[in-house]
Design a protein around this motif. Structure first.
Motif, mmCIF file in Angstrom:
data_model
loop_
_atom_site.group_PDB
_atom_site.id
_atom_site.type_symbol
_atom_site.label_atom_id
_atom_site.label_comp_id
_atom_site.label_asym_id
_atom_site.label_seq_id
_atom_site.Cartn_x
_atom_site.Cartn_y
_atom_site.Cartn_z
ATOM 1 N N MET A 1 0.830 -1.195 0.000
ATOM 2 C CA MET A 1 0.000 0.000 0.000
ATOM 3 C C MET A 1 0.875 1.259 0.000
ATOM 4 O O MET A 1 1.898 1.290 0.651
ATOM 5 C CB MET A 1 -0.886 -0.001 1.238
ATOM 6 C CG MET A 1 -2.089 0.891 1.107
ATOM 7 S SD MET A 1 -3.012 0.955 2.643
ATOM 8 C CE MET A 1 -1.871 1.865 3.663
ATOM 9 N N ARG A 2 0.457 2.252 -0.731
ATOM 10 C CA ARG A 2 1.256 3.471 -0.799
ATOM 11 C C ARG A 2 0.441 4.668 -0.324
ATOM 12 O O ARG A 2 -0.785 4.668 -0.415
ATOM 13 C CB ARG A 2 1.745 3.698 -2.221
ATOM 14 C CG ARG A 2 2.465 2.478 -2.747
ATOM 15 C CD ARG A 2 3.043 2.739 -4.115
ATOM 16 N NE ARG A 2 4.491 2.768 -4.038
ATOM 17 C CZ ARG A 2 5.276 3.283 -4.983
ATOM 18 N NH1 ARG A 2 4.759 3.846 -6.040
ATOM 19 N NH2 ARG A 2 6.574 3.230 -4.862
ATOM 20 N N ILE A 3 1.168 5.659 0.173
ATOM 21 C CA ILE A 3 0.517 6.855 0.719
ATOM 22 C C ILE A 3 1.186 8.089 0.133
ATOM 23 O O ILE A 3 2.406 8.214 0.175
ATOM 24 C CB ILE A 3 0.671 6.896 2.255
ATOM 25 C CG1 ILE A 3 0.014 5.670 2.891
ATOM 26 C CG2 ILE A 3 0.066 8.182 2.825
ATOM 27 C CD1 ILE A 3 0.367 5.477 4.352
ATOM 28 N N LYS A 4 0.366 8.979 -0.449
ATOM 29 C CA LYS A 4 0.877 10.282 -0.883
ATOM 30 C C LYS A 4 0.350 11.307 0.097
ATOM 31 O O LYS A 4 -0.860 11.356 0.356
ATOM 32 C CB LYS A 4 0.289 10.653 -2.253
ATOM 33 C CG LYS A 4 1.005 10.098 -3.443
ATOM 34 C CD LYS A 4 0.506 10.851 -4.683
ATOM 35 C CE LYS A 4 0.483 9.911 -5.873
ATOM 36 N NZ LYS A 4 0.113 10.606 -7.118
ATOM 37 N N ASP B 1 -4.383 0.185 -8.598
ATOM 38 C CA ASP B 1 -5.016 1.378 -9.170
ATOM 39 C C ASP B 1 -6.224 1.848 -8.362
ATOM 40 O O ASP B 1 -6.991 2.691 -8.804
ATOM 41 C CB ASP B 1 -5.411 1.119 -10.633
ATOM 42 C CG ASP B 1 -6.454 0.008 -10.748
ATOM 43 O OD1 ASP B 1 -6.700 -0.688 -9.728
ATOM 44 O OD2 ASP B 1 -7.015 -0.173 -11.831
ATOM 45 N N GLU B 2 -6.385 1.307 -7.133
ATOM 46 C CA GLU B 2 -7.536 1.702 -6.318
ATOM 47 C C GLU B 2 -7.108 2.578 -5.149
ATOM 48 O O GLU B 2 -6.112 2.288 -4.481
ATOM 49 C CB GLU B 2 -8.268 0.460 -5.793
ATOM 50 C CG GLU B 2 -8.927 -0.322 -6.917
ATOM 51 C CD GLU B 2 -9.873 -1.401 -6.408
ATOM 52 O OE1 GLU B 2 -9.995 -1.577 -5.177
ATOM 53 O OE2 GLU B 2 -10.478 -2.065 -7.264
ATOM 54 N N ALA B 3 -7.887 3.625 -4.900
ATOM 55 C CA ALA B 3 -7.470 4.608 -3.895
ATOM 56 C C ALA B 3 -8.616 5.091 -3.020
ATOM 57 O O ALA B 3 -9.780 5.074 -3.417
ATOM 58 C CB ALA B 3 -6.847 5.808 -4.596
ATOM 59 N N PHE B 4 -8.246 5.528 -1.826
ATOM 60 C CA PHE B 4 -9.111 6.358 -0.981
ATOM 61 C C PHE B 4 -8.435 7.725 -0.872
ATOM 62 O O PHE B 4 -7.201 7.802 -0.835
ATOM 63 C CB PHE B 4 -9.215 5.799 0.444
ATOM 64 C CG PHE B 4 -10.065 4.571 0.603
ATOM 65 C CD1 PHE B 4 -11.180 4.337 -0.202
ATOM 66 C CD2 PHE B 4 -9.765 3.640 1.592
ATOM 67 C CE1 PHE B 4 -11.967 3.203 -0.029
ATOM 68 C CE2 PHE B 4 -10.542 2.502 1.774
ATOM 69 C CZ PHE B 4 -11.645 2.284 0.962
ATOM 70 N N GLY C 1 -5.203 8.436 -13.064
ATOM 71 C CA GLY C 1 -4.848 7.038 -13.289
ATOM 72 C C GLY C 1 -5.305 6.117 -12.173
ATOM 73 O O GLY C 1 -5.228 4.903 -12.296
ATOM 74 N N LEU C 2 -5.790 6.688 -11.058
ATOM 75 C CA LEU C 2 -6.278 5.863 -9.952
ATOM 76 C C LEU C 2 -7.799 5.857 -9.956
ATOM 77 O O LEU C 2 -8.436 6.835 -10.347
ATOM 78 C CB LEU C 2 -5.790 6.415 -8.613
ATOM 79 C CG LEU C 2 -4.282 6.405 -8.365
ATOM 80 C CD1 LEU C 2 -3.957 7.164 -7.083
ATOM 81 C CD2 LEU C 2 -3.768 4.968 -8.264
ATOM 82 N N LYS C 3 -8.374 4.730 -9.501
ATOM 83 C CA LYS C 3 -9.816 4.678 -9.329
ATOM 84 C C LYS C 3 -10.117 4.993 -7.873
ATOM 85 O O LYS C 3 -9.794 4.192 -6.987
ATOM 86 C CB LYS C 3 -10.332 3.292 -9.717
ATOM 87 C CG LYS C 3 -11.803 3.132 -9.481
ATOM 88 C CD LYS C 3 -12.457 2.198 -10.498
ATOM 89 C CE LYS C 3 -13.990 2.181 -10.357
ATOM 90 N NZ LYS C 3 -14.615 3.449 -10.032
#
Ligand SMILES: [Zn+2]
Ligand SMILES: [Zn+2]
Length: 200
Positions: free
Chosen positions: A1-4, A22-25, A42-44
């Protein structure tokens, strides 16, 4: 999991984009919708989450909801906090519509997002624990301090209980607060003035 971590708005709110594949919150989109939209290209985006209803955590929600067609979740006890808080904005604006209550558990590609109700800063403040390793603490717990408890709807007594609840988490849990730098539960247990003053 990645965090920006995106620092947005006049109060330097940490907006987090949390993603796997490609899935994000999106957590706490407090301002600068264009910048956030650019960062999620590019993320859903599966959902927009707010740790609480203060304007500096939700100002970009309306735009993001519309553009991304993603549902907005917040704890129901902060509905009136959103309305109240958005009156301080010039020009004032209506609160975004809540699509679902931010309670219980959410999933993102196999990762478990556990919503912990941590009232005190506001009645509907939550902290979000991911895989028992990462905590998004909103304005409840900061590096070296805690959220203000002198706002309408705030409660020092509730905040003490909420911080106590968070201190049951393991020392290794990494904390991503609503403002300022990252920390860990262990470091806060040792160094946070509020915890040393009220909970030891
Ligand atoms: Zn706040
Ligand atoms: Zn804030």
């Amino acid at each position: 999991m990645r965090i920006k971590t995106l620092v947005v708005g006049t109060l330097y709110t940490n907006c987090y984009v949390v993603y796997e594949g490609d899935e994000a919150f999106i957590i706490d989109p407090g301002a600068e919708a264009d910048y956030i939209l650019e960062q999620v290209k590019g993320l859903k985006v599966k959902a927009i989450l707010a740790t609480h209803g203060h304007f500096d955590h939700i100002l970009a929600v309306e735009r993001l909801k519309k553009t991304l067609k993603a549902p907005f979740l917040i704890h129901p006890a902060d509905g009136w906090i959103m309305e109240e808080s958005l009156k301080w904005i010039n020009p004032p604006r209506p609160a975004p519509e809540i699509d679902a209550p931010l309670i219980g558990e959410l999933g993102l590609k196999g990762h478990k997002f556990e919503v912990i109700h941590t009232p005190g800063h506001t009645p509907g403040s939550v902290s979000i624990l991911v895989d028992n390793e990462i905590l998004f603490s909103g304005d409840t717990l900061f590096q070296g301090s805690v959220g203000r408890y002198d706002f309408p709807g705030s409660s020092l007594e509730d905040l003490k209980k909420s911080i106590k609840k968070l201190m049951e988490l393991p020392d290794r849990v990494k904390v991503y607060p609503g403002h300022g730098g990252e920390t860990t539960i262990g470091d806060e247990r040792r160094e946070n003035w509020f915890i040393i003053t009220y909970l030891l």
